[in-house]
Design a protein around this motif. Structure first.
Motif, mmCIF file in Angstrom:
data_model
loop_
_atom_site.group_PDB
_atom_site.id
_atom_site.type_symbol
_atom_site.label_atom_id
_atom_site.label_comp_id
_atom_site.label_asym_id
_atom_site.label_seq_id
_atom_site.Cartn_x
_atom_site.Cartn_y
_atom_site.Cartn_z
ATOM 1 N N GLY A 1 0.783 -1.229 0.000
ATOM 2 C CA GLY A 1 0.000 0.000 0.000
ATOM 3 C C GLY A 1 0.811 1.272 0.000
ATOM 4 O O GLY A 1 0.272 2.361 0.237
ATOM 5 N N TYR A 2 2.117 1.190 -0.281
ATOM 6 C CA TYR A 2 2.976 2.369 -0.196
ATOM 7 C C TYR A 2 3.113 3.114 -1.520
ATOM 8 O O TYR A 2 3.876 4.081 -1.602
ATOM 9 N N THR A 3 2.402 2.693 -2.556
ATOM 10 C CA THR A 3 2.474 3.395 -3.842
ATOM 11 C C THR A 3 1.070 3.634 -4.377
ATOM 12 O O THR A 3 0.137 2.877 -4.088
ATOM 13 N N PRO B 1 -5.103 5.763 -4.165
ATOM 14 C CA PRO B 1 -3.947 6.401 -3.536
ATOM 15 C C PRO B 1 -3.208 5.450 -2.602
ATOM 16 O O PRO B 1 -3.744 4.441 -2.149
ATOM 17 N N LYS B 2 -1.975 5.798 -2.324
ATOM 18 C CA LYS B 2 -1.175 5.000 -1.406
ATOM 19 C C LYS B 2 -1.619 5.232 0.036
ATOM 20 O O LYS B 2 -2.318 6.206 0.343
ATOM 21 N N PRO C 1 -22.163 9.890 1.412
ATOM 22 C CA PRO C 1 -22.026 8.640 0.657
ATOM 23 C C PRO C 1 -20.595 8.118 0.657
ATOM 24 O O PRO C 1 -19.640 8.884 0.723
ATOM 25 N N PHE C 2 -20.483 6.795 0.593
ATOM 26 C CA PHE C 2 -19.185 6.137 0.591
ATOM 27 C C PHE C 2 -18.828 5.746 -0.842
ATOM 28 O O PHE C 2 -19.612 5.105 -1.535
ATOM 29 N N ILE C 3 -17.639 6.157 -1.262
ATOM 30 C CA ILE C 3 -17.163 5.859 -2.614
ATOM 31 C C ILE C 3 -16.069 4.803 -2.506
ATOM 32 O O ILE C 3 -14.984 5.070 -1.990
ATOM 33 N N SER D 1 -9.996 1.158 -2.141
ATOM 34 C CA SER D 1 -10.001 2.355 -1.294
ATOM 35 C C SER D 1 -11.446 2.747 -1.024
ATOM 36 O O SER D 1 -12.353 2.368 -1.768
ATOM 37 N N ILE D 2 -11.665 3.497 0.046
ATOM 38 C CA ILE D 2 -12.988 4.031 0.353
ATOM 39 C C ILE D 2 -12.828 5.485 0.748
ATOM 40 O O ILE D 2 -12.058 5.813 1.658
#
Length: 231
Positions: A94-96, A218-219, A173-175, A144-145
């Motif tokens: 998850g670092y990139t 995103p990271k 709302p949750f994306i 991702s959320i």
């Protein structure tokens, strides 16, 4: 009569000796029932699966070693290959930032009809967690959320009207964005009898999906703390 008495005494003696022998031999055996057999079978299956996992790890390690040896024999720089592996590990951890085809899912509360219990009209942390797991099971490689990267240790917890993700509260709302085969990911949300499908058709929860060839995730920006892992 004497013969009959002698036969009786002899029979009793033989029976006593046989009984004693059976008792002594039975001490060497453990009597089990069907539940014990089922439990042992489950343990054997688990052990066999562990063995298969170890075999896969060994095979993968052998293949990597063979690649290193081939690169070295060809006079190539192994550091280039190792750097590629590091980049892959960073992506998995998850670092990139990542991009690729996938879907975007919008979850919103039911604003039109009440079911007599407002809880049925709201998106809860359990709903979000199950939908994310459904996407992962359908092959999502990154999720991702609301811009928050989902990792293996991410907690999705309800805090009043908000949901806390990676320690920060977010509101509906949750994306949800997921990278993977967009058709398979979409089916995990829209196919009949999936969890998201039932939320939408039974409880009126707003669920919209959009396929895309360009999903950006995103990271992970927070510092990961370990309590027991040593450097």
């Amino acid at each position: 009569m004497k013969k009959g008495l002698a036969v009786l005494i002899l029979s009793l003696t033989i029976g006593l000796l046989l009984g004693t022998q059976i008792v002594n031999e039975s001490k060497d055996f453990v009597f089990i029932n069907i539940n014990t057999v089922a439990g042992l079978s489950t343990e054997v299956e688990i052990i066999n699966q562990d063995i298969e996992d170890i075999k896969n790890i060994i095979e993968r390690s052998r293949n990597e070693l063979a690649e290193y040896e081939m690169l070295e024999s060809n006079g190539e720089d192994i550091s280039v290959y190792l750097n590629d592996e590091i980049d892959k590990m960073k992506a998995i951890a998850g670092y990139t930032n990542l991009r690729g085809e996938g879907i975007m899912v919008k979850l919103s509360d039911n604003m039109e009809e009440s079911h007599g219990n407002i809880n049925y009209d709201l998106i809860h942390d359990m709903d979000v967690t199950i939908i994310i797991n459904d996407l992962i099971n359908a092959g999502a490689e990154a999720v991702s959320i609301n811009g928050k990267r989902i990792l293996s240790n991410t907690e999705v917890v309800c805090i009043g009207p908000l949901i806390r993700v990676n320690g920060e509260g977010i509101a509906a709302p949750f994306i949800i964005k997921a990278i993977g085969n967009k058709d398979e990911l979409s089916a995990a949300i829209n196919a009949p009898n999936t969890y998201a499908y039932n939320l939408k058709t039974v409880y009126g929860i707003g669920i919209e999906t959009m396929k895309s060839n360009f999903i950006l995730i995103p990271k992970y920006t927070e510092k990961i703390e370990f309590d027991y892992i040593e450097n």
